[in-house]
Design a protein around this motif. Sequence first.
Motif, PDB file in Angstrom:
ATOM      1  N   GLY A 285       0.817  -1.214   0.000  1.00 10.97           N
ATOM      2  CA  GLY A 285       0.000   0.000   0.000  1.00 10.97           C
ATOM      3  C   GLY A 285       0.847   1.259   0.000  1.00 10.97           C
ATOM      4  N   ILE A 286       1.934   1.247   0.784  1.00 11.78           N
ATOM      5  CA  ILE A 286       2.825   2.411   0.824  1.00 11.78           C
ATOM      6  C   ILE A 286       3.477   2.644  -0.539  1.00 11.78           C
ATOM      7  N   ILE A 287       3.926   1.552  -1.163  1.00 11.87           N
ATOM      8  CA  ILE A 287       4.586   1.684  -2.474  1.00 11.87           C
ATOM      9  C   ILE A 287       3.616   2.259  -3.510  1.00 11.87           C
ATOM     10  N   VAL A 288       2.406   1.703  -3.557  1.00 11.48           N
ATOM     11  CA  VAL A 288       1.421   2.175  -4.538  1.00 11.48           C
ATOM     12  C   VAL A 288       1.095   3.644  -4.295  1.00 11.48           C
ATOM     13  N   THR A 289       0.926   4.003  -3.014  1.00 15.67           N
ATOM     14  CA  THR A 289       0.603   5.401  -2.692  1.00 15.67           C
ATOM     15  C   THR A 289       1.735   6.338  -3.105  1.00 15.67           C
TER      16      THR A 289
END
Length: 404
Positions: A285-289
């Motif tokens: 989720g952090i990477i996508v964000t």
Amino acid sequence: MRTHPIFAALRHHRLATTLIVLQIALACAVMCNACSLIAARWQAMQLVTGIDEASLGTLYLSGFEPGRANDLNARMVAGLRAIPGVTAVNVVNTVPFSHGAGTVGVTLDAAGQREGGVVDVYLGTPGTLEALGIRIVEGRAPGAEDYRPVGDFFPSQANVLITRAAADHMWPGVSPLGKEIFVDKNHFRVIGVMEHLSIARPGSMGPEETDWSVFAPSLAGPTLAGTYVIRAKPGDLPAVMHKAREAVTALAPDAVLIRENSDSLPALRAAHFANDRAMMSLLVGIIVTLLLVTALGIVGLASFWVQRRRKQIGIRRAIGASRRDIVQYFQLENFFIVSMGIGAGVLLAYAASLTLMHFYEVPLLPPWYLAVGGATLWILGQLAVLGPALRAAAVPPVVATRAG
């Protein structure tokens, strides 16, 4: 294409350029380290335990009187074997993903001068190896004469089996058969080598030590009681484990079922790695964000610059620049900005990796993660700038030259 106008424009918009470079550097550093952590967790979750997990379940009882251990074992084994679908029941000290086994440091000589490492010692009654589905790759399985009563923790003077990984660590390049290991006053002689048998709590030791285990053939008794491994067909296992847990109340009213350690092995594995899955989801989720925010930042900056440069674009179109030239200009400009961000991101990524190594004992970030991360950001930057660049190229020269 000449690059001097591009660098001149970047110097003119120094603050905006610096901010987007820092954003890309942060995205690069976080993405590379997060991907490395995800890969490490994924690799840990692919652990090979060496047992037939799909056919196994376990019950862990506590709170019973040690003096009634033999009676408890007799009641539990007989009662569990009577459940339809059960093909084997054995008394063990633990199984992988349940409660801890006897984790001990062993030596290779009686004087305790040659350290052999820290291993998990599994105990099991006759038929346990067959019930677990462990594959023996060298030596022999224990015979009836090898099963001995358990002392304080282990059988003394026992013949044992050891995993290939542990044997290679203790006696590299030499057959372990007939070799001896010592645990305090207990003396073990190796009679067989198991292909795999992971430690009971994977993750409690380093990755290289995850398969360092010893199996000591044992007889049930006051020290070996209350933990049972149940074998059934994979399709029958959920129903069998449900009936087994329900049967405990009638079979062992004098004991307490520890439910968190009493389930099928697939369920215990899933519970054991639940935190790892949650961490992986969080990192994804952090990477996508971060990638989304970075792409939006590039789009916003490129759109702003297109709007500010409408007159410049119009002049270039009027003196012969094609639409392709305009698109390439913005793509090349974006390439330089992203490259500066990746360069700073590489330094930041290694600094973050060294910090993680210091506090959490994770491996150093492999260089190829940086290469993949840089390529991803380059592609993302080109895709993000493509829309504004195409809009800039679509502006007719006559309209652009009238812009203020």
